[in-house]
Scaffold this active site. Structure first.
Site, PDB file in Angstrom:
ATOM      1  N   HIS A 248       0.863  -1.177   0.000  1.00  0.00           N
ATOM      2  CA  HIS A 248       0.000   0.000   0.000  1.00  0.00           C
ATOM      3  C   HIS A 248       0.902   1.231   0.000  1.00  0.00           C
ATOM      4  CE1 HIS A 248      -3.154  -2.725   2.081  1.00  0.00           C
ATOM      5  NE2 HIS A 248      -3.265  -2.781   0.758  1.00  0.00           N
ATOM      6  N   GLU A 251       1.516   3.878   2.867  1.00  0.00           N
ATOM      7  CA  GLU A 251       2.055   3.426   4.155  1.00  0.00           C
ATOM      8  C   GLU A 251       3.577   3.541   4.125  1.00  0.00           C
ATOM      9  OE1 GLU A 251       0.242  -0.434   4.558  1.00  0.00           O
ATOM     10  OE2 GLU A 251      -1.767   0.443   4.385  1.00  0.00           O
ATOM     11  N   HIS A 341       3.439  -3.168   6.776  1.00  0.00           N
ATOM     12  CA  HIS A 341       2.356  -2.232   6.463  1.00  0.00           C
ATOM     13  C   HIS A 341       2.291  -1.118   7.517  1.00  0.00           C
ATOM     14  CE1 HIS A 341       0.097  -4.437   3.248  1.00  0.00           C
ATOM     15  NE2 HIS A 341       0.837  -5.442   3.718  1.00  0.00           N
ATOM     16  N   GLU A 417       2.216  -4.447  11.255  1.00  0.00           N
ATOM     17  CA  GLU A 417       1.541  -3.145  11.177  1.00  0.00           C
ATOM     18  C   GLU A 417       2.219  -2.138  12.096  1.00  0.00           C
ATOM     19  OE1 GLU A 417      -0.834  -2.402   9.154  1.00  0.00           O
ATOM     20  OE2 GLU A 417      -1.765  -4.304   8.559  1.00  0.00           O
TER      21      GLU A 417
END
Length: 457
Positions: A248, A251, A341, A417
Site C-alpha cells: 500500500h 504506508e 504495512h 503493522e
C-alpha cells in the site's frame, strides 16, 4: 535479463483548473503521474480586486520583507497529493484560509471504491504567516475514524518531521490545523513521505555493499522498476527470509522500516547480522508499489489494484508487481515472510499471524508465538496484546499476501503493522510515530528473526 511488463508512453495534457495530468497511452483517459496542484493565488474568497501598487518602503513595512505574491500550495512532485479549492490571501498578510481536498486513487474494483487518505503538499511564501488549513473531504476518506487522535506531519527540510495539533469534525467531515511556519515553505503530509526518488537512492546505496545484489524483476504499468535486494550468498541449506514493504503506497513507514533493517543487515560489525547472514539469505522488496508511491496513492497501483488482494491470482495486466515477486518466490523458495504495512487507526505496532489458513496447526502457532515474544524482547515499541482478531479455522482470505505465502510454502508468514499516529504505549509528543522510530523497529526485528531461525524448517 528479459524485461517483463510494458513501458507506457506519456504526453502532457493541457492544464484543467488547478490540476494537470499525464495520460497513459495504454490506458486512454486514465490520469496518472503526480497530480499537479500548483495553485493560482486568490486575493480573497470574493471577487479579486485590482492589485495595489506599493513602493518598496511600503512593501517592507506592510509585509516585513515577505513576498507580496501571497501563499501558494503545490503538490506537483513525486508522491504529492492535494487539490486546492480556495486560498484567501488578505492584504494584511496575517491569517490565510487554505481549503483543500485529497485526490482519490483510481477505482479499485475488488474494494469497490476510490481509496483516499494520503496527502502531501508544500505551502510557500508562508514565513510567519498563520495558515488555517482545512481538508474538507476528510470524512470521505477510506478510514475516517482514523482521524480521531491524529496530528498532521510537517517539515521544513523533508528530513525531520514534527507533528502539528490537528482537529477532526466528524459532523462536517473536515480535518483542520492551524500553523505559523518558521520558514518560507512548509511541507505537510499524512505521514513522513518516502518518495520514489528516496527509494532509488536506497537501492543504489545498498547495491554498493559487497554482500548485496540488486535485481530488477521487471516493470510496473507506469514503467517503474520492481527492485529486489538480495543480501547474503544464496547457497544450499540457507533459510530464505523475505521482507516486503509498501504494497500500500501511502504506508510510507513500511519503507522506513525496510531501510532500518537493511542498514543493520549490511553492517559487518553487527554480530546479529553476521550470524543471520551465515545461516540465511534475505530477499527484500523495499517498495512493492512504486507507481502508487509516485502518483501519491493511498492503497493502489496504476491500474487501481490493491496489491494485498492480488496474491491468489496476480496478472501482468493488473498487478505485475505481485505476479513477478510471487514468481521469484516460487523459484527460490520461502522459509519466512514479513509483509510490512501501516495501520491508520490502531496506535500500536503488532503482527498478524496466519490463523485461519488450512495448514495452521500447533507447530505454526508455537513458531508465531516465539517470534512475537522475541520481538517484544527486542523492542519496547513492539507489543503483542493489541491488534486484529484471529480468524476462525479455514476462513483465511488467501488473496492476502501473508496468507497466500504462508499456505503456499507452509512457512512462518506474518503481516506487520505500524501506526500512522503514535505508539500509545510509549508516546513521543513532538514526532509521534516517525521515520526514525520505524527504522529502529526494522533493525530490532532482526533479533527476533535470529531467535526463530533454527525452527524455520
Amino acid at each position: 535479463m528479459q524485461v517483463l511488463g510494458s513501458k507506457l508512453q506519456a504526453s502532457l495534457l493541457p492544464r484543467t483548473g488547478a490540476r494537470s495530468a499525464f495520460r497513459s497511452a495504454a490506458a486512454p483517459g486514465r490520469a496518472f503521474g503526480p497530480r499537479t496542484t500548483y495553485t493560482p493565488v486568490m486575493a480573497s474568497a470574493a471577487a479579486p480586486e485590482a492589485p495595489t501598487k506599493w513602493t518598496d518602503e511600503e512593501t517592507n513595512k506592510s509585509c516585513r520583507g515577505r513576498s507580496t505574491m501571497g501563499v501558494f500550495v503545490n503538490s506537483n512532485y513525486d508522491s504529492g497529493n492535494i487539490d486546492v479549492i480556495n486560498i484567501t490571501n488578505p492584504r494584511d498578510h496575517t491569517i490565510h484560509e487554505v481549503e483543500l481536498k485529497i485526490h482519490p486513487d483510481p477505482l479499485c474494483d475488488k474494494d469497490k471504491r476510490e481509496h483516499m487518505q494520503w496527502f502531501y503538499f508544500r505551502v510557500s511564501n508562508a514565513l510567519d504567516e498563520t495558515l488555517n488549513c482545512r481538508i474538507i473531504n476528510a470524512g470521505q476518506a477510506s478510514f475516517p475514524r482514523a482521524w480521531r487522535g491524529y496530528n498532521v506531519c510537517a517539515s521544513y527540510d523533508r528530513r525531520h518531521w514534527f507533528r502539528v495539533p490537528t482537529e477532526y469534525d466528524g459532523e462536517s467531515g473536515v480535518l483542520s490545523w492551524t500553523h505559523t511556519p518558521e520558514r518560507g515553505a512548509c511541507y505537510y503530509a499524512y505521514f513522513a513521505p518516502f518518495s520514489y526518488e528516496q527509494h532509488q537512492d536506497l537501492v543504489a546505496e545498498m547495491q554498493c555493499h559487497d554482500n548485496v545484489t540488486l535485481e530488477m524483476l521487471g516493470e510496473t504499468l507506469d514503467g517503474h522498476d520492481i527492485d529486489l535486494l538480495r543480501i547474503g550468498e544464496d547457497i544450499e541449506g540457507k533459510r530464505k527470509i523475505w521482507v516486503l514493504a509498501r504494497q500500500h503506497p501511502g504506508e510510507s513507514m513500511a519503507e522506513y522500516f525496510a531501510e532500518g533493517l537493511l542498514r543493520r543487515l549490511v553492517d559487518p560489525t553487527d554480530p546479529t547480522s553476521r550470524k543471520l547472514l551465515r545461516d540465511c539469505v534475505f530477499y527484500v522488496v523495499p517498495c512493492m508499489c512504486p507507481d502508487g508511491v509516485f502518483r501519491g496513492h493511498l492503497r493502489t497501483n496504476a491500474a487501481g489494484a490493491n496489491l494485498n488482494r492480488e496474491w491468489a491470482a496476480p496478472s501482468m495486466d493488473v498487478s505485475p508487481e505481485v505476479f513477478l515477486v510471487r514468481n521469484e518466490m516460487d523459484d527460490v523458495g520461502v522459509d519466512m515472510l514479513v509483509d510490512v504495512h501501516g495501520d491508520e487507526e490502531l496506535p500500536y505496532n503488532f503482527i498478524v499471524g496466519n490463523h485461519g489458513v488450512p495448514s495452521w496447526d500447533d507447530k505454526a502457532a508455537a513458531l508465531f508465538a516465539q517470534f512475537s515474544a522475541a520481538f517484544c524482547a527486542a523492542s519496547p515499541d513492539f507489543q503483542s496484546e493489541r491488534g486484529y482478531g484471529t480468524a476462525p479455522p479455514n476462513s483465511a482470505n488467501l488473496s492476502l499476501c501473508s496468507k497466500q505465502v504462508g499456505e503456499r510454502f507452509k512457512c512462518l508468514s506474518v503481516t506487520l503493522e505500524q501506526p500512522f499516529k503514535d505508539n500509545a504505549d510509549l508516546p513521543e509528543r513532538k514526532q509521534g510515530w516517525s521515520p526514525e522510530r520505524s527504522r529502529k523497529l526494522g533493525a530490532a526485528m532482526l533479533d527476533a528473526v535470529l531467535a526463530v531461525v533454527p525452527k524455520l524448517r
